[in-house]
Design a protein around this motif. Sequence first.
Motif, PDB file in Angstrom:
ATOM      1  N   GLN A  18     -71.242  -7.964   5.467  1.00 44.80           N
ATOM      2  CA  GLN A  18     -71.530  -7.417   6.791  1.00 44.80           C
ATOM      3  C   GLN A  18     -71.767  -6.072   6.711  1.00 44.80           C
ATOM      4  O   GLN A  18     -72.567  -5.362   7.449  1.00 44.80           O
ATOM      5  CB  GLN A  18     -70.107  -7.622   7.570  1.00 44.80           C
ATOM      6  CG  GLN A  18     -69.845  -8.835   7.936  1.00 44.80           C
ATOM      7  CD  GLN A  18     -68.622  -9.092   8.687  1.00 44.80           C
ATOM      8  OE1 GLN A  18     -67.430  -8.969   8.171  1.00 44.80           O
ATOM      9  NE2 GLN A  18     -68.360  -9.741  10.080  1.00 44.80           N
ATOM     10  N   ASN A  19     -71.239  -5.280   5.857  1.00 40.58           N
ATOM     11  CA  ASN A  19     -71.558  -3.799   5.620  1.00 40.58           C
ATOM     12  C   ASN A  19     -73.091  -3.617   5.029  1.00 40.58           C
ATOM     13  O   ASN A  19     -73.628  -2.724   5.550  1.00 40.58           O
ATOM     14  CB  ASN A  19     -70.470  -3.182   4.503  1.00 40.58           C
ATOM     15  CG  ASN A  19     -69.189  -3.068   5.190  1.00 40.58           C
ATOM     16  OD1 ASN A  19     -69.072  -2.960   6.493  1.00 40.58           O
ATOM     17  ND2 ASN A  19     -68.261  -2.934   4.477  1.00 40.58           N
ATOM     18  N   HIS A  21     -75.412  -5.784   5.610  1.00 43.27           N
ATOM     19  CA  HIS A  21     -76.309  -6.112   6.832  1.00 43.27           C
ATOM     20  C   HIS A  21     -76.592  -4.850   7.710  1.00 43.27           C
ATOM     21  O   HIS A  21     -77.650  -4.393   7.918  1.00 43.27           O
ATOM     22  CB  HIS A  21     -75.543  -7.328   7.625  1.00 43.27           C
ATOM     23  CG  HIS A  21     -75.900  -8.602   7.227  1.00 43.27           C
ATOM     24  ND1 HIS A  21     -75.710  -9.279   6.291  1.00 43.27           N
ATOM     25  CD2 HIS A  21     -77.079  -9.282   7.907  1.00 43.27           C
ATOM     26  CE1 HIS A  21     -76.363 -10.613   6.313  1.00 43.27           C
ATOM     27  NE2 HIS A  21     -77.073 -10.635   7.361  1.00 43.27           N
ATOM     28  N   ALA A  22     -75.495  -4.377   7.898  1.00 44.11           N
ATOM     29  CA  ALA A  22     -75.440  -3.168   8.771  1.00 44.11           C
ATOM     30  C   ALA A  22     -76.229  -1.737   8.322  1.00 44.11           C
ATOM     31  O   ALA A  22     -77.037  -1.164   9.129  1.00 44.11           O
ATOM     32  CB  ALA A  22     -73.944  -2.752   9.384  1.00 44.11           C
ATOM     33  N   LYS A  23     -76.452  -1.811   6.891  1.00 43.68           N
ATOM     34  CA  LYS A  23     -77.039  -0.757   6.329  1.00 43.68           C
ATOM     35  C   LYS A  23     -78.403  -0.866   6.371  1.00 43.68           C
ATOM     36  O   LYS A  23     -79.231  -0.080   6.487  1.00 43.68           O
ATOM     37  CB  LYS A  23     -76.472  -0.620   4.885  1.00 43.68           C
ATOM     38  CG  LYS A  23     -75.153   0.111   4.592  1.00 43.68           C
ATOM     39  CD  LYS A  23     -75.150   0.382   3.063  1.00 43.68           C
ATOM     40  CE  LYS A  23     -73.781   0.664   2.737  1.00 43.68           C
ATOM     41  NZ  LYS A  23     -73.492   0.647   1.268  1.00 43.68           N
ATOM     42  N   THR A  28     -77.083  -6.160  15.045  1.00 46.69           N
ATOM     43  CA  THR A  28     -75.614  -6.111  14.506  1.00 46.69           C
ATOM     44  C   THR A  28     -75.490  -7.446  14.706  1.00 46.69           C
ATOM     45  O   THR A  28     -75.617  -8.359  15.798  1.00 46.69           O
ATOM     46  CB  THR A  28     -74.843  -5.324  15.348  1.00 46.69           C
ATOM     47  OG1 THR A  28     -75.338  -4.193  15.437  1.00 46.69           O
ATOM     48  CG2 THR A  28     -73.488  -5.392  14.975  1.00 46.69           C
ATOM     49  N   TYR A  29     -75.024  -8.321  13.591  1.00 43.25           N
ATOM     50  CA  TYR A  29     -74.466  -9.638  13.573  1.00 43.25           C
ATOM     51  C   TYR A  29     -72.848  -9.871  13.964  1.00 43.25           C
ATOM     52  O   TYR A  29     -72.305  -9.171  13.225  1.00 43.25           O
ATOM     53  CB  TYR A  29     -75.008 -10.288  12.508  1.00 43.25           C
ATOM     54  CG  TYR A  29     -76.469 -10.468  12.289  1.00 43.25           C
ATOM     55  CD1 TYR A  29     -77.113 -11.627  12.751  1.00 43.25           C
ATOM     56  CD2 TYR A  29     -77.118  -9.554  11.812  1.00 43.25           C
ATOM     57  CE1 TYR A  29     -78.330 -11.725  12.624  1.00 43.25           C
ATOM     58  CE2 TYR A  29     -78.692  -9.622  11.773  1.00 43.25           C
ATOM     59  CZ  TYR A  29     -79.142 -10.804  12.213  1.00 43.25           C
ATOM     60  OH  TYR A  29     -80.558 -10.907  12.027  1.00 43.25           O
ATOM     61  N   HIS A 155     -80.950   0.324  17.517  1.00 39.97           N
ATOM     62  CA  HIS A 155     -79.742   0.312  16.616  1.00 39.97           C
ATOM     63  C   HIS A 155     -79.946   1.620  15.935  1.00 39.97           C
ATOM     64  O   HIS A 155     -80.673   2.079  15.442  1.00 39.97           O
ATOM     65  CB  HIS A 155     -80.002  -0.778  15.590  1.00 39.97           C
ATOM     66  CG  HIS A 155     -78.951  -1.150  14.831  1.00 39.97           C
ATOM     67  ND1 HIS A 155     -78.637  -0.359  13.736  1.00 39.97           N
ATOM     68  CD2 HIS A 155     -77.766  -1.990  14.852  1.00 39.97           C
ATOM     69  CE1 HIS A 155     -77.609  -0.831  12.726  1.00 39.97           C
ATOM     70  NE2 HIS A 155     -76.928  -1.805  13.708  1.00 39.97           N
ATOM     71  N   ALA A 157     -79.208   2.355  13.092  1.00 43.19           N
ATOM     72  CA  ALA A 157     -79.533   2.400  11.599  1.00 43.19           C
ATOM     73  C   ALA A 157     -81.006   2.607  11.642  1.00 43.19           C
ATOM     74  O   ALA A 157     -81.737   3.164  10.515  1.00 43.19           O
ATOM     75  CB  ALA A 157     -79.238   0.797  10.881  1.00 43.19           C
TER      76      ALA A 157
END
Length: 182
Positions: A18-19, A21-23, A28-29, A155, A157
Amino acid sequence: MSDLVIRPLVSADVAQLQNLHAKLLPVTYPSSFFLHLLIRDSHSCVVALHCSEPVAWVSASFHRTNELLGSEPHIQLLTLGVLPRYRHRGLAKRLIGEVITLLHKDHSVPIPLVYTHVCTSNAPAQAFYEHIGMKPFVSKPTGALYVAKNMYSPHSAWHVTSESRNLFESRDAYILVGKVSA
């Protein structure tokens, strides 16, 4: 790359994935997305780990039909990410091959079509997918490239680096589809 372990996702990987993915991704999932990767037979995720830390992954799902692609079975690549220092080593292609192998359970039929969404401003991803055999989906009535509007919402990111600003400049996505050998 010999120090990498490539294997299916396990529950102990989820928080780290999850971290990651966020990077790397502009979407956002929810936690349910990762749960589906673990428990649904039609979903799969393969991770590459270095020293027990995920450095790359691909997630995908198998579908029997789709309103865009019709009644031909297909595999949808849901998410794909590779940390910058692990890119351009064939890792993404290898992960895609692994996830196709996991989802292609009926070996009496050919490997199905593979498709994914790619941001219209993400030229490197488009080039990668075309390199492995996927091409932009063309709308049959018009002959124009099919564009999925507003696939990506803003987002934080996206604005972290100049690279992410350029890759995810658009909210729209192309659909890329093709035969990818596992």
